[in-house]
Design an enzyme around this catalytic site. Structure first.
Site, PDB file in Angstrom:
ATOM      1  N   LYS A  39       0.837  -1.202   0.000  1.00 25.10           N
ATOM      2  CA  LYS A  39       0.000   0.000   0.000  1.00 25.10           C
ATOM      3  C   LYS A  39       0.876   1.257   0.000  1.00 25.10           C
ATOM      4  O   LYS A  39       0.612   2.213  -0.735  1.00 25.10           O
ATOM      5  CB  LYS A  39      -0.939  -0.015   1.224  1.00 25.10           C
ATOM      6  CG  LYS A  39      -2.028  -1.074   1.112  1.00 25.10           C
ATOM      7  CD  LYS A  39      -2.767  -1.294   2.429  1.00 25.10           C
ATOM      8  CE  LYS A  39      -3.762  -2.445   2.306  1.00 25.10           C
ATOM      9  NZ  LYS A  39      -4.415  -2.758   3.591  1.00 25.10           N
ATOM     10  N   GLN A  78      -3.978  -1.414  10.004  1.00 24.84           N
ATOM     11  CA  GLN A  78      -3.975  -2.718   9.339  1.00 24.84           C
ATOM     12  C   GLN A  78      -4.630  -3.772  10.247  1.00 24.84           C
ATOM     13  O   GLN A  78      -4.239  -3.938  11.399  1.00 24.84           O
ATOM     14  CB  GLN A  78      -2.530  -3.122   8.982  1.00 24.84           C
ATOM     15  CG  GLN A  78      -2.425  -4.417   8.206  1.00 24.84           C
ATOM     16  CD  GLN A  78      -3.086  -4.353   6.825  1.00 24.84           C
ATOM     17  OE1 GLN A  78      -2.981  -3.355   6.120  1.00 24.84           O
ATOM     18  NE2 GLN A  78      -3.788  -5.412   6.454  1.00 24.84           N
ATOM     19  N   ASP A 101     -10.384   3.657   5.136  1.00 26.69           N
ATOM     20  CA  ASP A 101     -10.855   2.275   4.955  1.00 26.69           C
ATOM     21  C   ASP A 101     -12.384   2.220   4.960  1.00 26.69           C
ATOM     22  O   ASP A 101     -12.970   1.212   4.581  1.00 26.69           O
ATOM     23  CB  ASP A 101     -10.307   1.369   6.075  1.00 26.69           C
ATOM     24  CG  ASP A 101      -9.031   0.646   5.652  1.00 26.69           C
ATOM     25  OD1 ASP A 101      -8.886   0.374   4.444  1.00 26.69           O
ATOM     26  OD2 ASP A 101      -8.197   0.349   6.522  1.00 26.69           O
TER      27      ASP A 101
END
Ligand code: NDP
Length: 295
Positions: free
Chosen positions: A54, A98, A121
């Site tokens: 990412k 994460q 997210d």
């Protein structure tokens, strides 16, 4: 009949090219470089690899990326303090924690602490709540389900009025994918581990989204001829013929299903690249919210 293969890598590359151009324009016109902060707790190799991918994608698109790794035994207070610091940092327009977090941490509380305007997210309960409501718009759409929709649209699928079946009801893929399909006027059935006669339910689908985490579970006789099939699954299976001893496969039996479906994503090479492209898009959006004065 052999299905059209929906090339996620190519579609994601196109999206990323546009993002890179928009990032450059934002910097030239407003002096703002979009920034993503990635929080990793512990050293799980798969999670560390996702974060590296990412961050690398960010750098290629001209987005600044800031990595924060905490030890696996970091306390709830330490993680919360880091999120708070990132919420207050004007160079950061998107915060990615994460998942999965180590078991001793309260994941729901940590995700809820991320500023709504930096929730790239799209997992903040308010963003998910808005996604679940008619006539409301979340600030950010979760990346993988958003990628699924873009792939369907790019492949030319007609979503309005279509029968869609989503296999899986997780918070990060199945449920938000179902909600996005409803927003686009599909008639949606969501399946899970208690669903009876899955093959029969799936065979009704004009649009089939598989997100179960079961290697090659969806077979040719589960698929309506001509259907659009999006394979979100990413499963490691043993493969003595490969150097590594394993390979990656999706939730769909690609070789069988490509003979029946109208269009199909491979896995790898389908949804995965789109997830990262959508994360970059959301980071850019985080910076756009600042530029437009909405934050
Ligand atoms: P979860 O394990 O959180 O959810 C799986 C869902 O599938 C659950 O709803 C479960 O039902 C259902 N399920 C499991 N087994 C069966 C079965 N035999 N029959 C019917 N339903 C079943 O997984 P995720 O949603 O997080 O991920 C799904 C897949 O997508 C995984 O392979 C994951 O690696 C991949 N993935 C890929 C991403 C990408 O970017 N390409 C991103 C995220 C995930 P129940 O609710 O009843 O338990």
């Amino acid at each position: 009949m052999s299905a059209t293969i929906i090339d996620g890598k190519a579609i994601a590359a196109k999206v990323r090219e546009q993002i890179a151009a928009d990032v450059e324009k934002m910097q030239a016109e407003h002096g703002i470089v979009p920034g993503l902060a990635a929080v990793l707790v512990g050293e799980d190799p798969a999670s560390a690899q996702y974060v590296r991918m990412k961050r690398k994608a960010c750098e290629k698109a001209g987005i600044a990326s800031f990595g924060h790794t905490l030890p696996v035994d970091a306390s709830q207070e330490e993680v919360e303090a880091l999120v708070k610091q990132l919420n207050d940092d004007p160079k950061v327009h998107g915060i990615l924690v994460q998942l999965p977090l180590p078991k001793h941490l309260d994941e729901e509380k940590i995700l809820s602490m991320i500023s709504l305007h930096k929730d790239i997210d799209g997992f903040h309960p308010i963003n998910i709540g808005r996604l679940a409501m008619k006539g409301r718009e979340p600030l950010f759409i979760p990346c993988t389900p958003h990628g699924v929709i873009v792939l369907l649209e790019e492949a030319g699928a007609k979503l309005s009025g279509a029968e869609a079946v989503v296999l899986g009801r997780s918070n990060i893929v199945g449920l938000p994918a179902a909600m996005l399909l409803i927003h686009r006027d599909a008639t949606v059935t969501v399946c899970h581990s208690r669903t009876k006669d899955l093959p029969a339910v799936c065979r009704k689908a004009d649009i089939l989204v598989a997100a179960v985490g079961r290697a090659e579970m969806v077979k040719a006789d589960w698929v309506k001829p001509g259907a659009y099939v999006i394979d979100v699954g990413s499963n490691q299976v043993e493969d003595p013929s490969s150097d590594k001893g394993y390979r990656w496969v999706g939730d769909v039996d690609f070789e069988e299903v490509k003979e029946v479906a109208g269009a199909l994503t491979p896995s790898p090479g389908g949804v995965g690249p789109m997830t990262i492209a959508m994360l970059l898009k959301n980071t850019l959006r985080g910076a756009e919210l600042v530029v437009s004065g909405r934050v």
